[in-house]
Design a protein around this motif. Structure first.
Motif, PDB file in Angstrom:
ATOM      1  N   ALA A 183      72.074 -96.697 -81.981  1.00  0.00           N
ATOM      2  CA  ALA A 183      72.795 -95.439 -81.869  1.00  0.00           C
ATOM      3  C   ALA A 183      72.794 -94.709 -83.205  1.00  0.00           C
ATOM      4  O   ALA A 183      72.765 -95.339 -84.271  1.00  0.00           O
ATOM      5  CB  ALA A 183      74.226 -95.690 -81.405  1.00  0.00           C
ATOM      6  N   PRO A 184      72.833 -93.376 -83.191  1.00  0.00           N
ATOM      7  CA  PRO A 184      72.921 -92.627 -84.446  1.00  0.00           C
ATOM      8  C   PRO A 184      74.223 -92.942 -85.170  1.00  0.00           C
ATOM      9  O   PRO A 184      75.183 -93.419 -84.568  1.00  0.00           O
ATOM     10  CB  PRO A 184      72.901 -91.162 -83.981  1.00  0.00           C
ATOM     11  N   PRO A 185      74.285 -92.668 -86.463  1.00  0.00           N
ATOM     12  CA  PRO A 185      75.534 -92.883 -87.193  1.00  0.00           C
ATOM     13  C   PRO A 185      76.600 -91.894 -86.733  1.00  0.00           C
ATOM     14  O   PRO A 185      76.290 -90.927 -86.026  1.00  0.00           O
ATOM     15  CB  PRO A 185      75.130 -92.625 -88.653  1.00  0.00           C
ATOM     16  N   PRO A 186      77.850 -92.097 -87.106  1.00  0.00           N
ATOM     17  CA  PRO A 186      78.902 -91.134 -86.745  1.00  0.00           C
ATOM     18  C   PRO A 186      78.541 -89.743 -87.245  1.00  0.00           C
ATOM     19  O   PRO A 186      78.040 -89.597 -88.370  1.00  0.00           O
ATOM     20  CB  PRO A 186      80.150 -91.684 -87.446  1.00  0.00           C
ATOM     21  N   PRO A 187      78.782 -88.704 -86.454  1.00  0.00           N
ATOM     22  CA  PRO A 187      78.390 -87.340 -86.851  1.00  0.00           C
ATOM     23  C   PRO A 187      78.949 -86.905 -88.194  1.00  0.00           C
ATOM     24  O   PRO A 187      78.324 -86.099 -88.895  1.00  0.00           O
ATOM     25  CB  PRO A 187      78.934 -86.479 -85.712  1.00  0.00           C
ATOM     26  N   ARG A 188      80.117 -87.433 -88.610  1.00  0.00           N
ATOM     27  CA  ARG A 188      80.696 -87.027 -89.888  1.00  0.00           C
ATOM     28  C   ARG A 188      79.809 -87.427 -91.066  1.00  0.00           C
ATOM     29  O   ARG A 188      79.952 -86.871 -92.176  1.00  0.00           O
ATOM     30  CB  ARG A 188      82.085 -87.632 -90.053  1.00  0.00           C
ATOM     31  N   ALA A 189      78.904 -88.399 -90.839  1.00  0.00           N
ATOM     32  CA  ALA A 189      78.028 -88.856 -91.930  1.00  0.00           C
ATOM     33  C   ALA A 189      76.684 -88.144 -91.928  1.00  0.00           C
ATOM     34  O   ALA A 189      75.873 -88.362 -92.834  1.00  0.00           O
ATOM     35  CB  ALA A 189      77.813 -90.370 -91.818  1.00  0.00           C
ATOM     36  N   TRP A 190      76.428 -87.290 -90.945  1.00  0.00           N
ATOM     37  CA  TRP A 190      75.107 -86.691 -90.826  1.00  0.00           C
ATOM     38  C   TRP A 190      74.771 -85.757 -91.985  1.00  0.00           C
ATOM     39  O   TRP A 190      73.640 -85.730 -92.470  1.00  0.00           O
ATOM     40  CB  TRP A 190      74.975 -85.942 -89.501  1.00  0.00           C
ATOM     41  N   ALA A 191      75.737 -84.952 -92.402  1.00  0.00           N
ATOM     42  CA  ALA A 191      75.446 -83.959 -93.432  1.00  0.00           C
ATOM     43  C   ALA A 191      74.905 -84.617 -94.694  1.00  0.00           C
ATOM     44  O   ALA A 191      74.035 -84.058 -95.383  1.00  0.00           O
ATOM     45  CB  ALA A 191      76.707 -83.161 -93.748  1.00  0.00           C
ATOM     46  N   GLU A 192      75.397 -85.811 -95.006  1.00  0.00           N
ATOM     47  CA  GLU A 192      74.933 -86.520 -96.198  1.00  0.00           C
ATOM     48  C   GLU A 192      73.652 -87.290 -95.937  1.00  0.00           C
ATOM     49  O   GLU A 192      72.738 -87.294 -96.776  1.00  0.00           O
ATOM     50  CB  GLU A 192      76.026 -87.472 -96.681  1.00  0.00           C
ATOM     51  N   ARG A 193      73.550 -87.925 -94.777  1.00  0.00           N
ATOM     52  CA  ARG A 193      72.404 -88.800 -94.516  1.00  0.00           C
ATOM     53  C   ARG A 193      71.170 -88.037 -94.056  1.00  0.00           C
ATOM     54  O   ARG A 193      70.040 -88.422 -94.359  1.00  0.00           O
ATOM     55  CB  ARG A 193      72.784 -89.862 -93.482  1.00  0.00           C
ATOM     56  N   ASP A 194      71.372 -86.958 -93.288  1.00  0.00           N
ATOM     57  CA  ASP A 194      70.237 -86.175 -92.790  1.00  0.00           C
ATOM     58  C   ASP A 194      70.722 -84.753 -92.524  1.00  0.00           C
ATOM     59  O   ASP A 194      71.095 -84.407 -91.410  1.00  0.00           O
ATOM     60  CB  ASP A 194      69.671 -86.802 -91.512  1.00  0.00           C
ATOM     61  N   PRO A 195      70.732 -83.907 -93.545  1.00  0.00           N
ATOM     62  CA  PRO A 195      71.252 -82.545 -93.377  1.00  0.00           C
ATOM     63  C   PRO A 195      70.567 -81.754 -92.268  1.00  0.00           C
ATOM     64  O   PRO A 195      71.205 -80.952 -91.580  1.00  0.00           O
ATOM     65  CB  PRO A 195      71.012 -81.903 -94.750  1.00  0.00           C
ATOM     66  N   GLU A 196      69.274 -81.989 -92.073  1.00  0.00           N
ATOM     67  CA  GLU A 196      68.564 -81.254 -91.024  1.00  0.00           C
ATOM     68  C   GLU A 196      69.077 -81.658 -89.641  1.00  0.00           C
ATOM     69  O   GLU A 196      69.249 -80.817 -88.751  1.00  0.00           O
ATOM     70  CB  GLU A 196      67.064 -81.506 -91.140  1.00  0.00           C
ATOM     71  N   ALA A 197      69.314 -82.956 -89.453  1.00  0.00           N
ATOM     72  CA  ALA A 197      69.875 -83.416 -88.184  1.00  0.00           C
ATOM     73  C   ALA A 197      71.263 -82.841 -87.974  1.00  0.00           C
ATOM     74  O   ALA A 197      71.647 -82.487 -86.842  1.00  0.00           O
ATOM     75  CB  ALA A 197      69.917 -84.944 -88.150  1.00  0.00           C
ATOM     76  N   ALA A 198      72.044 -82.730 -89.044  1.00  0.00           N
ATOM     77  CA  ALA A 198      73.376 -82.141 -88.931  1.00  0.00           C
ATOM     78  C   ALA A 198      73.294 -80.693 -88.477  1.00  0.00           C
ATOM     79  O   ALA A 198      74.105 -80.231 -87.665  1.00  0.00           O
ATOM     80  CB  ALA A 198      74.107 -82.245 -90.264  1.00  0.00           C
TER      81      ALA A 198
END
Length: 494
Positions: free
Chosen positions: A375-390
């Motif tokens: 599963a993907p990581p929690p959405p709150r972590a997306w901006a740091e881990r993959d800004p494009e995915a966020a």
């Protein structure tokens, strides 16, 4: 089994209706009410403030509160519980001779017994009346399914009752889920009592929904409640079905119902002890090992005694022990969570479980991160881990929100949140309509969802910056299963 009398529901033009309650009370406001004195009536107070009086007359009247008739007695009365093969054979014969859909419900003992076993099955069919069946005395209900053939079964929150029915070999050929129908129609409250009040104008009490239905004999008040639950389903299904047709959502509903009916059992949860309430606050692997050991000891005890695990040892006690990590029984019982008489009586066995965890070598301790998942990581972590995915997720959420508002369907019913996150975290290549549609089907999306969502979602994935962001609103997109009780377990209860 109750008699074959059919309840007299009369439907008003606005879709509301009334059912014969215990004493046929008139709707609120129908009784003669005292009339306010007027200026020319004897004893009327004199008024010198004419402008104020005129303003009061010109003010808009408060919106009328819809009348709700309390439904307190089944139209057929309360029949005997069907708990012998001979009595069940009579029910089967009556339902085979009747016609129309079958209304059904089930009662469990969640919070009292281990597991989700069904302790009462209620069924009703026009021409046959209502039958209250004890699945302990009649464990095989397959003859009932054979008797009604491919008739439609009406349930509320079917996903909660169908697994129990399957344990009794009861597999409906078709279903109509009144809770799912209410969701697709954009109703804000979808618990059975709320839907019945809004659609039929009837007040359905839910005070016994969280009762211990393993009790024998079952109290008459509980049986009355159980009979009323299915009595309202047939007229409710009629009106909801008409509304689905009017809104062009009948086919959507049919696909949703079939998906629920044919859903396989969920796979066993990996490391279920991690669902202990409060465990998220623990980071030390040794503390997590204490949680795991106590959870497993509690589960074995609860299963053996057929008692809900939370009644054997509360989650808060498990977490308290994991935080304190006591080294002896006296230390353990000094914890407030273990000071109760029942908990303290078994303190030695709980301490054994704690000692077992404390003695584990370092390489046998559970991970603080939990089991590995795709599963993907929690959405709150997306901006740091993959800004494009966020950015893709932000745009995709805006698209789904717009469609939710446009079609008056809750977000989670328009597209499963997990599917939305996954397609944004790892979009198909290329992210065009065809490949997005294929991806969503692979995650269990129904065809009506794919037809609505795939094209605009593909555009958002390809160019997140082109998607306008809506102003945050509240409405049916946030609708939840607002349950009236706890028996039905689950995302609300009836």
């Amino acid at each position: 089994m109750s008699s074959a009398h059919t309840p007299s529901f009369s439907h008003a033009p606005d879709g509301r209706g009334g059912a014969r309650a215990a004493s046929d009370p008139e709707p609120a406001g129908a009784q003669d009410a005292p009339v306010a004195p007027t200026s020319d009536a004897p004893g009327a107070p004199e008024t010198s403030d004419a402008p104020a009086a005129q303003a009061a007359q010109a003010a808009p009247a408060a919106p009328a509160v819809p009348s709700v008739i309390p439904l307190t007695e089944p139209a057929d009365g309360v029949g005997p519980v069907i708990d012998t093969p001979e009595a069940f054979a009579e029910v089967v014969a009556a339902f085979a001779a009747a016609s129309g859909p079958v209304a059904a419900d089930a009662e469990r003992a969640s919070g009292y017994r281990y597991g989700q076993r069904t302790y009462l099955v209620q069924v009703r069919r026009e021409g046959a009346g209502t039958a209250l069946i004890d699945p302990i005395g009649v464990p095989d209900l397959s003859p009932l399914r054979e008797a009604v053939g491919d008739a439609e079964w009406i349930l509320h929150a079917a996903s909660q009752d169908l697994p129990g029915f399957a344990e009794q070999n009861l597999h409906p050929a078709r279903i109509f889920d009144t809770e799912l129908a209410a969701r697709l129609l954009g109703m804000e409250r979808v618990g059975l009592a709320a839907v019945i009040a809004e659609v039929l104008g009837l007040g359905l009490a839910k005070e016994h929904s969280a009762a211990d239905w393993s009790t024998r004999p079952l109290p008459v008040d509980w049986l009355r409640y159980a009979a009323l639950d299915v009595e309202v389903l047939i007229p409710l299904r009629k009106i909801l079905g008409e509304r689905l047709e009017e809104q062009g959502k009948a086919e959507w509903a049919a696909q949703e119902f079939e998906a629920v009916r044919t859903a396989p059992p969920p796979p066993p949860r990996e490391e279920p002890w991690r669902r202990t309430s409060g465990v998220h606050a623990l980071r030390n692997p040794r503390s997590l090992a204490v949680v795991r050991s106590l959870w497993e000891a509690r589960d074995e005890n609860a299963r053996r005694r057929d008692i809900a695990p939370g009644r054997v040892l509360p989650d808060r006690a498990i977490v308290a022990a994991a935080q304190a990590m006591p080294r002896s029984v006296p230390e353990l019982v000094r914890l407030p969570a273990f000071s109760g008489r029942n908990t303290a009586r078994r303190a030695a066995s709980w301490q054994q479980a704690i000692d077992k965890a404390l003695a584990l070598p370092q390489d046998a301790l559970p991970s603080s991160r939990g089991p590995r998942s795709d599963a993907p990581p929690p959405p709150r972590a997306w901006a740091e881990r993959d800004p494009e995915a966020a950015r893709r997720l932000d745009a995709a959420r805006a698209v789904v929100q717009r469609l939710s508002d446009e079609h008056d369907v809750p977000l989670e019913n328009l597209l499963q949140p997990d599917a939305l996150r996954r397609v944004c975290w790892t979009p198909p290549t290329p992210p065009d309509t065809e490949h997005v549609a294929q991806f969503l089907r692979g995650r269990g999306a129904r065809e009506w969802q794919v037809e609505l969502v795939a094209e605009p979602l593909a555009a958002a994935l390809a160019d997140p910056g082109s998607v306008p962001r809506p102003v945050p609103t509240t409405g049916t997109g946030a609708a939840t299963r607002s349950d009236d009780g706890g028996d039905h377990g689950g995302p609300s209860t009836d």
